[in-house]
Design a protein around this motif. Sequence first.
Motif, PDB file in Angstrom:
ATOM      1  N   SER A 205      40.833  41.354  36.200  1.00  0.00           N
ATOM      2  CA  SER A 205      40.542  40.050  35.599  1.00  0.00           C
ATOM      3  C   SER A 205      41.275  39.838  34.279  1.00  0.00           C
ATOM      4  N   GLN A 206      41.918  40.889  33.746  1.00  0.00           N
ATOM      5  CA  GLN A 206      42.691  40.771  32.518  1.00  0.00           C
ATOM      6  C   GLN A 206      44.167  40.495  32.775  1.00  0.00           C
ATOM      7  N   GLY A 207      44.507  40.299  34.035  1.00  0.00           N
ATOM      8  CA  GLY A 207      45.891  39.984  34.387  1.00  0.00           C
ATOM      9  C   GLY A 207      46.776  41.177  34.623  1.00  0.00           C
ATOM     10  N   ASN A 208      46.204  42.395  34.570  1.00  0.00           N
ATOM     11  CA  ASN A 208      46.974  43.609  34.808  1.00  0.00           C
ATOM     12  C   ASN A 208      47.017  43.922  36.297  1.00  0.00           C
ATOM     13  N   GLY A 209      47.885  44.842  36.680  1.00  0.00           N
ATOM     14  CA  GLY A 209      47.928  45.244  38.077  1.00  0.00           C
ATOM     15  C   GLY A 209      49.210  45.947  38.432  1.00  0.00           C
TER      16      GLY A 209
ATOM     17  N   THR B 284      34.747  35.412  37.764  1.00  0.00           N
ATOM     18  CA  THR B 284      33.587  34.939  37.012  1.00  0.00           C
ATOM     19  C   THR B 284      32.287  35.329  37.701  1.00  0.00           C
ATOM     20  N   ALA B 285      32.270  35.203  39.032  1.00  0.00           N
ATOM     21  CA  ALA B 285      31.078  35.573  39.796  1.00  0.00           C
ATOM     22  C   ALA B 285      30.797  37.065  39.683  1.00  0.00           C
ATOM     23  N   GLU B 286      31.824  37.873  39.696  1.00  0.00           N
ATOM     24  CA  GLU B 286      31.642  39.315  39.575  1.00  0.00           C
ATOM     25  C   GLU B 286      31.145  39.706  38.175  1.00  0.00           C
ATOM     26  N   LYS B 287      31.678  39.052  37.152  1.00  0.00           N
ATOM     27  CA  LYS B 287      31.222  39.343  35.791  1.00  0.00           C
ATOM     28  C   LYS B 287      29.762  38.968  35.616  1.00  0.00           C
ATOM     29  N   ALA B 288      29.351  37.893  36.271  1.00  0.00           N
ATOM     30  CA  ALA B 288      27.951  37.481  36.200  1.00  0.00           C
ATOM     31  C   ALA B 288      27.032  38.520  36.832  1.00  0.00           C
ATOM     32  N   LEU B 289      27.582  39.343  37.730  1.00  0.00           N
ATOM     33  CA  LEU B 289      26.807  40.407  38.361  1.00  0.00           C
ATOM     34  C   LEU B 289      26.870  41.710  37.567  1.00  0.00           C
ATOM     35  N   GLY B 290      27.569  41.669  36.419  1.00  0.00           N
ATOM     36  CA  GLY B 290      27.615  42.842  35.562  1.00  0.00           C
ATOM     37  C   GLY B 290      28.860  43.685  35.670  1.00  0.00           C
ATOM     38  N   VAL B 291      29.852  43.238  36.453  1.00  0.00           N
ATOM     39  CA  VAL B 291      31.110  43.985  36.561  1.00  0.00           C
ATOM     40  C   VAL B 291      31.972  43.616  35.360  1.00  0.00           C
ATOM     41  N   GLU B 292      32.243  44.561  34.491  1.00  0.00           N
ATOM     42  CA  GLU B 292      32.919  44.270  33.225  1.00  0.00           C
ATOM     43  C   GLU B 292      34.336  43.752  33.424  1.00  0.00           C
ATOM     44  N   ASN B 293      35.087  44.421  34.275  1.00  0.00           N
ATOM     45  CA  ASN B 293      36.473  44.012  34.535  1.00  0.00           C
ATOM     46  C   ASN B 293      36.727  44.087  36.032  1.00  0.00           C
ATOM     47  N   PRO B 294      36.316  43.060  36.779  1.00  0.00           N
ATOM     48  CA  PRO B 294      36.449  43.090  38.243  1.00  0.00           C
ATOM     49  C   PRO B 294      37.909  43.105  38.684  1.00  0.00           C
ATOM     50  N   ILE B 295      38.108  43.506  39.929  1.00  0.00           N
ATOM     51  CA  ILE B 295      39.454  43.583  40.487  1.00  0.00           C
ATOM     52  C   ILE B 295      39.484  42.928  41.859  1.00  0.00           C
ATOM     53  N   VAL B 296      40.699  42.615  42.296  1.00  0.00           N
ATOM     54  CA  VAL B 296      40.976  42.313  43.688  1.00  0.00           C
ATOM     55  C   VAL B 296      42.045  43.280  44.158  1.00  0.00           C
ATOM     56  N   VAL B 297      41.985  43.618  45.432  1.00  0.00           N
ATOM     57  CA  VAL B 297      42.982  44.501  46.033  1.00  0.00           C
ATOM     58  C   VAL B 297      43.428  43.860  47.338  1.00  0.00           C
ATOM     59  N   GLY B 298      44.605  44.235  47.804  1.00  0.00           N
ATOM     60  CA  GLY B 298      45.013  43.699  49.097  1.00  0.00           C
ATOM     61  C   GLY B 298      46.488  43.460  49.220  1.00  0.00           C
ATOM     62  N   ALA B 299      46.838  42.379  49.926  1.00  0.00           N
ATOM     63  CA  ALA B 299      48.226  42.123  50.287  1.00  0.00           C
ATOM     64  C   ALA B 299      48.606  40.674  50.038  1.00  0.00           C
ATOM     65  N   ILE B 300      49.862  40.488  49.704  1.00  0.00           N
ATOM     66  CA  ILE B 300      50.480  39.177  49.521  1.00  0.00           C
ATOM     67  C   ILE B 300      51.635  39.108  50.512  1.00  0.00           C
ATOM     68  N   PRO B 301      51.733  38.062  51.323  1.00  0.00           N
ATOM     69  CA  PRO B 301      52.775  38.021  52.355  1.00  0.00           C
ATOM     70  C   PRO B 301      54.176  37.809  51.782  1.00  0.00           C
TER      71      PRO B 301
END
Length: 388
Positions: free
Chosen positions: A329-333, A56-73
């Motif tokens: 943010s659309q649940g894809n990945g 939500t914070a990223e969309k407020a900055l104008g990012v249409e479909n923000p992402i996260v990247v990284g690792a899950i243990p």
Amino acid sequence: MDTLVSGYSKSASITASAPFLFYSNSSSVRCKGAKKVLERPLADPLFTQHLDELFTAEKALGVENPIVVGAIPFDLEQPTHLIVPEWFTFQSVPSFDMSLFNDRSFKHKVRAHQFFPEHDAFIHGVNQAHTLFGDTELKKVVLSRLLELELDQPVDLSRLMGNVMAQNPNAYHFNLPIREGVLIGASPELLIRKTADKVYSNPLAGSAKRQCHEEADVAAADGLWNSTKDQYEHRLVVDSIRSSIARYVGSKVIPDTPSLINTPTMWHLSTQIEGRLRDSNTSIFELIRSIHPTPAMGGTPSKLAKQVIDDVEPHDRCFFSGLVGWADSQGNGEWAIAIRCAEVKGAFVRLFAGAGIVPQSDPEMEWIETGNKMQTMLNAFGIERSAL
């Protein structure tokens, strides 16, 4: 040291300065910088809320479909390391000849090394598992070992990544900045990919070492295909994923028998699983919570296998045999399993490998198998097996 605020941390220096790369045959993501890092267990009931706050914070900055990247243990009770990048781009799948990156002059000498556990302790752990097969409901447990290396010089990560890609061109390649350095590797195994209402998984279980001569290599593949032990181990994994996705998927395609695939160092039994979600809004993280860890990384039944791992293994896996990838943010990945990889910090390196232990397992052969699986990364570093 980084500070935590509501499950977020300010970006660590290594996270902020190093790029994130994830290359697969379906998606290629490049990122740099870190606005926030979400360090909250996926099992935490508040995980989804905090993830949504970031999006939500990223969309407020104008990012249409923000992402996260990284690792899950490996252990979903441990914190994730999910980065909100300052900059990211999706690229078409690389079409260049990755073999051009192969740097044969990239060599390292080993100053010191140590296995965790050492040979006799690993064999004892496999024997402990054998006693449980008869006394409990345990059907399979994956036992792993680490190899810690001190090299003669700090590792040039760009050259290492080039070798990782060149020597394993069909893998899921990743370069992830983490708190203790960089997690870099070439995984052959996809846990989950979600695109709109379509999901894919490609579990691997059952392995055999590749051979130098063609006739012997064909014999190794045939031996794996005809192995009752390996076919049983593989079926446990496929059945687990089938059960885990059943409530989410309306239709699915799961072959009755696996196929054989290979990497430069190993043969694997592989099953391509496809499904169509009943609800396309289902988040990929919800699917991960249901599936991970599969019996290919943990065992079955999962809770009992996890307890055995905690009791037997002398090390914390952390992100090893966890997941590396991205989500939007659309649940894809797309999330690959963190195997055939290394943690690198300067001249210090940690490698990881595991083996599926079932009633038919031979302890010494499982020790050898884990060593064979480490060869992928040893080759990328230019380290001779004889140096260990």
